[in-house]
Design a protein around this motif. Structure first.
Motif, PDB file in Angstrom:
ATOM      1  N   TRP A   1     -27.182  13.068   2.985  1.00 35.30           N
ATOM      2  CA  TRP A   1     -26.532  14.350   3.273  1.00 35.30           C
ATOM      3  C   TRP A   1     -26.277  15.142   1.993  1.00 35.30           C
ATOM      4  O   TRP A   1     -26.468  16.353   1.958  1.00 35.30           O
ATOM      5  N   ASN A   2     -25.849  14.430   0.952  1.00 36.34           N
ATOM      6  CA  ASN A   2     -25.619  15.110  -0.328  1.00 36.34           C
ATOM      7  C   ASN A   2     -26.922  15.682  -0.890  1.00 36.34           C
ATOM      8  O   ASN A   2     -26.940  16.781  -1.447  1.00 36.34           O
ATOM      9  N   ARG A   3     -27.982  14.920  -0.733  1.00 33.22           N
ATOM     10  CA  ARG A   3     -29.290  15.395  -1.219  1.00 33.22           C
ATOM     11  C   ARG A   3     -29.750  16.609  -0.418  1.00 33.22           C
ATOM     12  O   ARG A   3     -30.271  17.584  -0.990  1.00 33.22           O
ATOM     13  N   LEU A   4     -29.529  16.599   0.902  1.00 32.87           N
ATOM     14  CA  LEU A   4     -29.882  17.752   1.721  1.00 32.87           C
ATOM     15  C   LEU A   4     -29.074  18.975   1.294  1.00 32.87           C
ATOM     16  O   LEU A   4     -29.610  20.083   1.191  1.00 32.87           O
ATOM     17  N   GLY A   5     -27.784  18.772   1.034  1.00 40.98           N
ATOM     18  CA  GLY A   5     -26.964  19.882   0.575  1.00 40.98           C
ATOM     19  C   GLY A   5     -27.455  20.454  -0.737  1.00 40.98           C
ATOM     20  O   GLY A   5     -27.484  21.674  -0.935  1.00 40.98           O
ATOM     21  N   GLU A   6     -27.870  19.566  -1.636  1.00 38.62           N
ATOM     22  CA  GLU A   6     -28.392  20.019  -2.934  1.00 38.62           C
ATOM     23  C   GLU A   6     -29.678  20.825  -2.758  1.00 38.62           C
ATOM     24  O   GLU A   6     -29.846  21.888  -3.370  1.00 38.62           O
ATOM     25  N   LEU A   7     -30.581  20.360  -1.912  1.00 41.01           N
ATOM     26  CA  LEU A   7     -31.852  21.059  -1.706  1.00 41.01           C
ATOM     27  C   LEU A   7     -31.651  22.415  -1.042  1.00 41.01           C
ATOM     28  O   LEU A   7     -32.320  23.396  -1.379  1.00 41.01           O
ATOM     29  N   THR A   8     -30.729  22.490  -0.078  1.00 34.01           N
ATOM     30  CA  THR A   8     -30.506  23.774   0.592  1.00 34.01           C
ATOM     31  C   THR A   8     -29.884  24.795  -0.352  1.00 34.01           C
ATOM     32  O   THR A   8     -30.145  25.992  -0.241  1.00 34.01           O
TER      33      THR A   8
ATOM     34  N   ARG B   1     -30.549  25.113  -3.460  1.00 38.41           N
ATOM     35  CA  ARG B   1     -31.584  25.592  -4.378  1.00 38.41           C
ATOM     36  C   ARG B   1     -32.523  26.597  -3.736  1.00 38.41           C
ATOM     37  O   ARG B   1     -33.291  27.273  -4.418  1.00 38.41           O
ATOM     38  N   GLY B   2     -32.463  26.703  -2.419  1.00 34.98           N
ATOM     39  CA  GLY B   2     -33.230  27.732  -1.712  1.00 34.98           C
ATOM     40  C   GLY B   2     -34.721  27.618  -1.945  1.00 34.98           C
ATOM     41  O   GLY B   2     -35.347  26.579  -1.723  1.00 34.98           O
TER      42      GLY B   2
ATOM     43  N   LEU C   1     -21.613  17.893   9.286  1.00 35.73           N
ATOM     44  CA  LEU C   1     -23.027  17.760   9.648  1.00 35.73           C
ATOM     45  C   LEU C   1     -23.559  19.028  10.315  1.00 35.73           C
ATOM     46  O   LEU C   1     -24.716  19.399  10.112  1.00 35.73           O
ATOM     47  N   SER C   2     -22.724  19.699  11.104  1.00 36.27           N
ATOM     48  CA  SER C   2     -23.159  20.956  11.722  1.00 36.27           C
ATOM     49  C   SER C   2     -23.509  21.983  10.651  1.00 36.27           C
ATOM     50  O   SER C   2     -24.508  22.697  10.754  1.00 36.27           O
ATOM     51  N   GLY C   3     -22.667  22.057   9.608  1.00 36.97           N
ATOM     52  CA  GLY C   3     -22.956  22.980   8.518  1.00 36.97           C
ATOM     53  C   GLY C   3     -24.227  22.620   7.790  1.00 36.97           C
ATOM     54  O   GLY C   3     -25.042  23.500   7.445  1.00 36.97           O
ATOM     55  N   LEU C   4     -24.417  21.318   7.529  1.00 34.26           N
ATOM     56  CA  LEU C   4     -25.640  20.873   6.844  1.00 34.26           C
ATOM     57  C   LEU C   4     -26.890  21.182   7.668  1.00 34.26           C
ATOM     58  O   LEU C   4     -27.895  21.653   7.138  1.00 34.26           O
ATOM     59  N   VAL C   5     -26.806  20.904   8.955  1.00 32.93           N
ATOM     60  CA  VAL C   5     -27.964  21.159   9.817  1.00 32.93           C
ATOM     61  C   VAL C   5     -28.271  22.653   9.882  1.00 32.93           C
ATOM     62  O   VAL C   5     -29.430  23.074   9.833  1.00 32.93           O
ATOM     63  N   ALA C   6     -27.223  23.467   9.977  1.00 32.06           N
ATOM     64  CA  ALA C   6     -27.433  24.918  10.028  1.00 32.06           C
ATOM     65  C   ALA C   6     -28.077  25.425   8.745  1.00 32.06           C
ATOM     66  O   ALA C   6     -29.017  26.227   8.773  1.00 32.06           O
ATOM     67  N   ARG C   7     -27.582  24.950   7.596  1.00 34.44           N
ATOM     68  CA  ARG C   7     -28.167  25.385   6.327  1.00 34.44           C
ATOM     69  C   ARG C   7     -29.569  24.835   6.154  1.00 34.44           C
ATOM     70  O   ARG C   7     -30.448  25.500   5.604  1.00 34.44           O
TER      71      ARG C   7
END
Length: 335
Positions: free
Chosen positions: A14-21, A23-24, A62-68
């Motif tokens: 999840w942290n890695r997904l947040g980092e990638l999102t 960076r756009g 998780l909802s925020g991560l999935v949305a981003r």
């Protein structure tokens, strides 16, 4: 399912997904593939949590991560009008619905106190004598007196703005000062019930209680509901200071504080509606049953809105928090 174990097992993804999102578009080819994979996995995790262990904080994260992640994968974003629609169809009604165990008792207690004071004032001449002189009470309660002309002393538009500002201030006091263990909220509710009870009691003693009720109900039903919702939210915030539950006190206050912001924005709109009714409907020359009927219809509409859309959104995992992009991430904590 043990939520803490589940979080520990997948937090790195999840942290890695947040980092990638975040960076756009600055992703390499392999990183873009990784983004898609992590987005799909996190969407699966969200589905599992919702069905097996619906922890509100974890669902919110998780909802925020999935949305981003969806936005990053598709390159799309929600337009402003859609965010506004989400606020009024999900976040705000869910926040009101989830606070119902606080604001409904606050409403019942306040109305009970108001009724007791009104009966006391109307039946006891000594109490009325302590409130004001006979001339002062007559000036308040007589036909065309202060109790009636209050609603028509200023142009309707100006009066609506004045009422909205005053009510917004009372509501803000209940919402944001609740952190002081809820004591300012209790004080605000007491003053509100005292003032209303005294006026209704004085008018009833003069044989004009029905007139006062006819003036209060058109706007008062929605207005008082907004105040009670704010009071319940403030009391809930105050209780969070005393008992934050499994979370740290700082995290619990941060989460509850963000819901207070959502509530403040929504209630400002509710109070605007009640202010318009108070300025244009209450002092109008329409029959009492028409004016009261408008107030009842608006109140029923608001409660239906909260207990249909709000309950539905809450069942879907909405917790009445700010958008995840603004609120940040939150993890459940062990005691």
């Amino acid at each position: 399912m043990d939520v803490d174990v589940f979080v520990a097992a997948h937090a790195a993804e999840w942290n890695r997904l947040g980092e990638l999102t975040r960076r756009g578009g600055k992703l390499t080819g392999p990183e873009a593939d990784e983004l898609v994979t992590l987005y799909q996995r996190t969407a699966t995790h969200l589905s599992i949590v919702r069905s097996v262990a619906p922890d509100p904080a974890l669902i919110g994260r998780l909802s925020g991560l999935v949305a981003r992640g969806r936005s990053a994968v598709s390159g799309s974003h929600n337009p402003a009008w859609r965010e506004v629609a989400l606020f009024f169809t999900r976040r705000f009604p869910a926040a009101v619905y989830l606070s119902r165990r606080w604001w409904i008792p606050a409403a019942l207690a306040s109305v009970a106190v108001m009724a007791v004071i009104a009966v006391w004032v109307s039946r006891d001449p000594n109490v009325r004598a302590a409130i004001g002189t006979p001339d002062e009470l007559n000036a308040l309660t007589k036909p065309g007196g202060e109790a009636e002309t209050y609603y028509s002393t200023s142009p309707a538009a100006s009066f609506a703005a004045q009422v909205w500002t005053n009510n917004a201030w009372v509501t803000a006091t209940c919402l944001f000062l609740g952190v002081a263990l809820g004591l300012p909220v209790i004080g605000a509710l007491w003053l509100n019930s005292l003032n209303a009870g005294v006026i209704i009691g004085a008018m009833s003693a003069a044989g004009r209680g029905d007139v006062m009720i006819g003036l209060l109900l058109p706007h008062g039903l929605l207005e008082l509901t907004a105040v009670f919702v704010a009071a319940g939210t403030g009391l809930r915030l105050g209780w969070t200071v005393i008992d934050p539950g499994r979370r740290s006190r700082t995290k619990a206050l941060a989460e509850q504080g963000r819901s207070v912001v959502v509530m403040a924005l929504g209630l400002a709109c509710v109070l605007f509606v009640s202010g318009v009714i108070e300025a244009f409907v209450t002092p109008s020359g329409w029959r009492t049953w028409v004016r009261v009927g408008i107030g009842v219809l608006v109140e029923v509409a608001f409660l239906t809105y909260v207990f249909t859309l709000g309950r539905r959104a809450a069942k879907d995992g909405e917790v009445g928090d700010l958008d995840a992009r603004d609120a940040g991430d939150a993890l459940p904590e062990s005691a």
